[in-house]
Write a protein that holds these residues in place. Structure first.
Motif, mmCIF file in Angstrom:
data_model
loop_
_atom_site.group_PDB
_atom_site.id
_atom_site.type_symbol
_atom_site.label_atom_id
_atom_site.label_comp_id
_atom_site.label_asym_id
_atom_site.label_seq_id
_atom_site.Cartn_x
_atom_site.Cartn_y
_atom_site.Cartn_z
ATOM 1 N N LEU A 61 -13.646 11.095 9.580
ATOM 2 C CA LEU A 61 -14.432 10.327 8.618
ATOM 3 C C LEU A 61 -13.521 9.423 7.796
ATOM 4 N N ARG A 62 -12.354 9.984 7.426
ATOM 5 C CA ARG A 62 -11.374 9.231 6.649
ATOM 6 C C ARG A 62 -10.963 7.972 7.414
ATOM 7 N N ASP A 63 -10.703 8.148 8.709
ATOM 8 C CA ASP A 63 -10.278 7.010 9.532
ATOM 9 C C ASP A 63 -11.376 5.960 9.641
ATOM 10 N N THR A 64 -12.598 6.424 9.856
ATOM 11 C CA THR A 64 -13.715 5.488 10.003
ATOM 12 C C THR A 64 -13.900 4.656 8.745
ATOM 13 N N ILE A 65 -13.889 5.342 7.611
ATOM 14 C CA ILE A 65 -14.074 4.618 6.348
ATOM 15 C C ILE A 65 -12.913 3.640 6.147
ATOM 16 N N THR A 66 -11.697 4.106 6.429
ATOM 17 C CA THR A 66 -10.522 3.237 6.283
ATOM 18 C C THR A 66 -10.677 1.971 7.127
ATOM 19 N N GLN A 67 -11.011 2.173 8.394
ATOM 20 C CA GLN A 67 -11.172 1.018 9.307
ATOM 21 C C GLN A 67 -12.166 0.022 8.754
ATOM 22 N N SER A 68 -13.297 0.559 8.345
ATOM 23 C CA SER A 68 -14.376 -0.294 7.866
ATOM 24 C C SER A 68 -13.969 -1.056 6.616
ATOM 25 N N LEU A 69 -13.245 -0.372 5.701
ATOM 26 C CA LEU A 69 -12.852 -1.027 4.461
ATOM 27 C C LEU A 69 -11.737 -2.048 4.701
ATOM 28 N N GLU A 70 -10.858 -1.722 5.641
ATOM 29 C CA GLU A 70 -9.768 -2.663 5.916
ATOM 30 C C GLU A 70 -10.303 -3.965 6.501
ATOM 31 N N LYS A 71 -11.388 -3.851 7.248
ATOM 32 C CA LYS A 71 -12.038 -5.051 7.787
ATOM 33 C C LYS A 71 -12.472 -5.983 6.677
ATOM 34 N N GLU A 72 -12.826 -5.384 5.530
ATOM 35 C CA GLU A 72 -13.268 -6.167 4.380
ATOM 36 C C GLU A 72 -12.074 -6.599 3.540
ATOM 37 N N LYS A 73 -10.881 -6.451 4.091
ATOM 38 C CA LYS A 73 -9.648 -6.884 3.427
ATOM 39 C C LYS A 73 -9.309 -6.079 2.182
ATOM 40 N N TYR A 74 -9.740 -4.812 2.164
ATOM 41 C CA TYR A 74 -9.319 -3.947 1.066
ATOM 42 C C TYR A 74 -7.969 -3.352 1.438
ATOM 43 N N ILE A 75 -7.185 -2.970 0.429
ATOM 44 C CA ILE A 75 -5.969 -2.201 0.703
ATOM 45 C C ILE A 75 -6.368 -0.737 0.539
ATOM 46 N N VAL A 76 -6.241 0.007 1.623
ATOM 47 C CA VAL A 76 -6.749 1.375 1.602
ATOM 48 C C VAL A 76 -5.619 2.398 1.662
ATOM 49 N N GLU A 77 -5.683 3.374 0.786
ATOM 50 C CA GLU A 77 -4.761 4.503 0.862
ATOM 51 C C GLU A 77 -5.594 5.765 0.994
ATOM 52 N N THR A 78 -4.984 6.787 1.625
ATOM 53 C CA THR A 78 -5.771 7.995 1.844
ATOM 54 C C THR A 78 -5.026 9.242 1.372
ATOM 55 N N ALA A 79 -5.817 10.252 1.033
ATOM 56 C CA ALA A 79 -5.283 11.576 0.711
ATOM 57 C C ALA A 79 -6.210 12.569 1.384
ATOM 58 N N TYR A 80 -5.633 13.716 1.768
ATOM 59 C CA TYR A 80 -6.445 14.645 2.560
ATOM 60 C C TYR A 80 -6.784 15.945 1.823
ATOM 61 N N ASP A 81 -6.184 16.159 0.650
ATOM 62 C CA ASP A 81 -6.557 17.358 -0.103
ATOM 63 C C ASP A 81 -6.345 17.126 -1.595
ATOM 64 N N TYR A 82 -6.558 18.160 -2.358
ATOM 65 C CA TYR A 82 -6.481 18.044 -3.813
ATOM 66 C C TYR A 82 -5.090 17.614 -4.266
ATOM 67 N N ILE A 83 -4.059 18.288 -3.712
ATOM 68 C CA ILE A 83 -2.689 18.020 -4.165
ATOM 69 C C ILE A 83 -2.252 16.595 -3.829
ATOM 70 N N SER A 84 -2.471 16.189 -2.568
ATOM 71 C CA SER A 84 -2.063 14.824 -2.203
ATOM 72 C C SER A 84 -2.890 13.796 -2.980
ATOM 73 N N GLY A 85 -4.142 14.160 -3.265
ATOM 74 C CA GLY A 85 -4.992 13.274 -4.068
ATOM 75 C C GLY A 85 -4.416 13.091 -5.462
ATOM 76 N N MET A 86 -4.005 14.218 -6.068
ATOM 77 C CA MET A 86 -3.426 14.162 -7.407
ATOM 78 C C MET A 86 -2.162 13.301 -7.428
ATOM 79 N N GLU A 87 -1.337 13.460 -6.376
ATOM 80 C CA GLU A 87 -0.094 12.671 -6.298
ATOM 81 C C GLU A 87 -0.382 11.183 -6.290
ATOM 82 N N LYS A 88 -1.370 10.806 -5.432
ATOM 83 C CA LYS A 88 -1.719 9.378 -5.329
ATOM 84 C C LYS A 88 -2.237 8.852 -6.662
ATOM 85 N N ILE A 89 -3.131 9.639 -7.270
ATOM 86 C CA ILE A 89 -3.722 9.207 -8.533
ATOM 87 C C ILE A 89 -2.641 9.059 -9.607
ATOM 88 N N GLY A 90 -1.718 10.024 -9.605
ATOM 89 C CA GLY A 90 -0.646 9.983 -10.602
ATOM 90 C C GLY A 90 0.253 8.767 -10.425
#
Lengths: 421, 223
Positions: B12-41
């Motif tokens: 699902l993460r990949d699908t959403i990423t692909q779709s958003l990148e098509k719209e010229k967004y810069i997309v970053e991903t995280a797969y769990d709580y900890i990696s999410g916190m790191e990105k947000i920080g």
């Protein structure tokens, strides 16, 4: 018929038979004893009379009963007489009663001291059989009534005491509803059979409860787990379609897959909704103004109804308010509205009447529906393959959650009615 | 625009990423709580998509974290749980929107744009495409600067196309977005067609240069 009347009925009949049998035996035995007594008395009198006649010849001249209870008649000498005692019963006039009364007679033959034969008849007043019978009957009827009354009373009190825990159990069982969250608890009883019954009931119901809730949980979890793979498939198809290098045939095929997946999504959502309703996960309640809600929702359906050429008319007869979950109230009305609009042909009409304690949906239609089946899960009246067949099942489920009654009838129109308590 | 997706389901993460990148967004991903916190920080994002059920933590705590940090990132919760409770809780914690799985990518785009727009408050919120301009604040539509009148649903349909221009919109996605739960039957999709026909006529009558094309079987596309 109540248990206590049921047993009493048999007791009364059995008692009647026993007492009747006992009465006839008693009557025969008593009568036999009475005759036996009288006969003994007569035999004794005979001995006394014959002995007296040896001393006093006057006795041989008593021809009538008079004050004596015997008479003597001389017999011609010569023939051989039977000297044995003969007993018989007869009726004779008595002054006391001014009536014929039953008497016991002893007839015998004896020789006086000169050897002349005489016939001796001794009589004794006897009990009146019919009176005895009457008295006996009266006594027995009184006895019977007393017995029945005392048995009925005993029965009443004893049964009430003994079966008390059983009735308590019955009451609790009546109030028991699977999935309501209320546990069935058997009452304590001194009777071991009831104790066992109670324990077994508790066990069986507990097992049912477990099976029921795990089944509901399974449906909910399954629908839940399906959401993510469905989301991935749908989104992948969406991405695929956005590639501009697909042919029209390929697009059409993808569109069909898409439609099927969407149908699965709807089915899944409806199943999830159903199990959530049954799991009572819609806890928040508020006072819902159904008149306003209906006006709002009819407005939402306006475009669709116009497109289908169905005239929708919301009629407010009286104010209807009811406390329930807002989401469920919306779903309830929504499903009935949608159902009615979809199944009404172009040019038809739909009326929604809001009254004090009822909500009625009337829409035109030609053939009545099977009212025993329309609320069943997955029942479809049409061949519409996009229908989930769960809309009315959800309506039913919401209604039973709040003790509302859902009715369907056909009277030129399809009439769906929700009756509020 | 920078978007962060916190979602444990790789597909699902990949699908959403692909779709958003098509719209010229810069997309970053995280797969769990900890990696999410790191990105947000580490970075600021325009929009953060967060799943509720994450390995080693709840997405709702991430939302709360963001609020506590007084961050201005738009937050959209995406969850398999279409539970009212979670929705209310998430929005109370400061999320901007709540999207239940499964959702249409077009719907996701629309929600992202709305959330970001609401967050930005930089005066000009108008959406423009060819010679059509929409003012979402006042629900007004202009063609060549002239105001035109659309009814409520026509406006909603046009808004959906304006936010997803040049994109093939699935008819079910459109129906669900505009008419919500009220339409989910097959013949309702013909109904969508009839509604779009009206809108097209209005656009044409007012000399709009954009047109809504129907793509057989699938849906529509505004070009």
């Amino acid at each position: 018929m109540k248990l206590r009347y049921y047993t009493l009925r048999y007791l009364i009949i059995a008692l009647l038979a026993v007492i009747a049998l006992w009465a006839s035996l008693y009557y025969v035995v008593i009568l036999d004893e009475v005759y036996d007594n009288i006969d003994d008395g007569l035999k004794n009198s005979k001995i006394l009379i014959i002995r007296e006649s040896y001393a006093n010849d006057d006795i041989l001249n008593i021809r009538e009963y008079g004050i004596n209870q015997f008479k003597v008649e001389p017999l011609p000498k010569g023939p051989l007489y039977d000297f044995s005692d003969k007993f018989s019963s007869d009726f004779e006039y008595m002054e006391y009663d001014d009536d014929e009364e039953p008497v016991r007679l002893l007839k015998t033959v004896f020789n006086d001291r000169h050897g002349n034969p005489y016939k001796l008849t001794i009589r004794a007043s006897m009990v009146e059989e019919d009176e005895l019978l009457e008295d006996l009957m009266t006594a027995l009827i009184a006895l019977y009534i007393m017995l029945v009354v005392s048995i009925a009373l005993l029965n009443h009190f004893i049964l009430r005491k003994v079966w008390k825990s059983f009735y308590v159990m019955l009451d609790r069982l009546k109030g028991f509803k699977l999935g309501s969250g209320v546990k069935f608890e058997a009452p304590t009883s001194p009777v071991s059979e009831f104790k066992v019954l109670g324990q077994e009931l508790e066990k069986v119901l507990q097992q049912n409860e477990t099976v029921y809730s795990s089944q509901k949980q399974f449906i909910e979890n399954a629908s839940h787990e399906l959401q993510t793979p469905l989301a991935i498939s749908l989104n992948k198809l969406e991405l695929l379609v956005e590639n501009n290098n697909l042919s029209e045939e390929q697009l059409i095929e993808i569109s069909k897959i898409n439609d099927t997946l969407n149908r699965l999504v709807r089915l899944n959502k409806s199943l999830l909704m159903l199990s959530k309703i049954e799991n009572r996960q819609f806890e928040e309640e508020e006072n819902i103004d159904f008149n306003t809600l209906i006006n709002e929702l009819t407005e939402e359906f306006r475009d669709f109804a116009d497109y289908k050429e169905v005239t929708v008319n919301a009629i407010n007869v009286a104010q209807l308010n009811f406390t329930m979950n807002k989401g469920l109230a919306v779903t309830l009305v929504n499903n009935l509205l949608k159902n009615a609009i979809i199944h009404t042909k172009a040019g038809g009409s739909l009326e929604i009447i809001t009254d004090k304690n009822r909500l009625t949906f009337l829409n035109t239609g030609e053939t009545p529906l099977d009212k025993n089946k329309i609320f069943d899960r997955f029942f479809r009246s049409t061949l519409n393959e996009q229908s989930t067949g769960l809309g009315l099942a959800i309506v039913q489920s919401i209604a039973s959650n709040y003790n509302l009654k859902v009715e369907y009838e056909y009277n030129q129109k399809h009439i769906f009615r929700i009756i509020f308590p | 625009m920078k978007i962060l997706i916190i979602e444990d389901e790789a597909n699902l993460r990949d699908t959403i990423t692909q779709s958003l990148e098509k719209e010229k967004y810069i997309v970053e991903t995280a797969y769990d709580y900890i990696s999410g916190m790191e990105k947000i920080g580490g970075y600021d994002y325009d929009c953060i998509l967060v799943d509720i059920m994450l390995p080693n933590g709840s997405g709702l705590s991430l939302v709360k974290e963001l609020k506590d940090m007084k961050r201005r990132d738009a937050v959209i919760i995406i969850s398999a749980k279409d539970a009212v409770d979670d929705k209310v809780k998430g929005l109370d914690l400061g999320a901007d929107d709540y999207l239940a799985k499964p959702f249409h990518l077009a719907e996701l785009h629309a929600r992202i744009k709305s959330a970001v727009r609401r967050k930005s408050h930089n005066g000009n919120n108008a959406i423009e495409w060819s010679n059509i301009k929409i003012d979402p604040e006042h629900r007004e539509v202009f063609i060549n600067g002239n105001s035109i009148t659309l009814n409520r649903k026509e406006y909603d349909v046009l808004y959906y196309f304006m936010i997803n221009p040049n994109r093939l919109i699935n008819k079910t996605a459109l129906a669900e977005s505009v008419w919500g739960d009220y339409t989910d039957q097959a013949d309702n999709l013909d109904f969508v067609y009839s509604q779009i026909k009206n809108l097209r006529k209005k656009l044409k009558d007012n000399n709009a240069e954009a047109d809504i094309q129907s793509v057989y079987g699938i849906g529509y596309k505004m070009i």
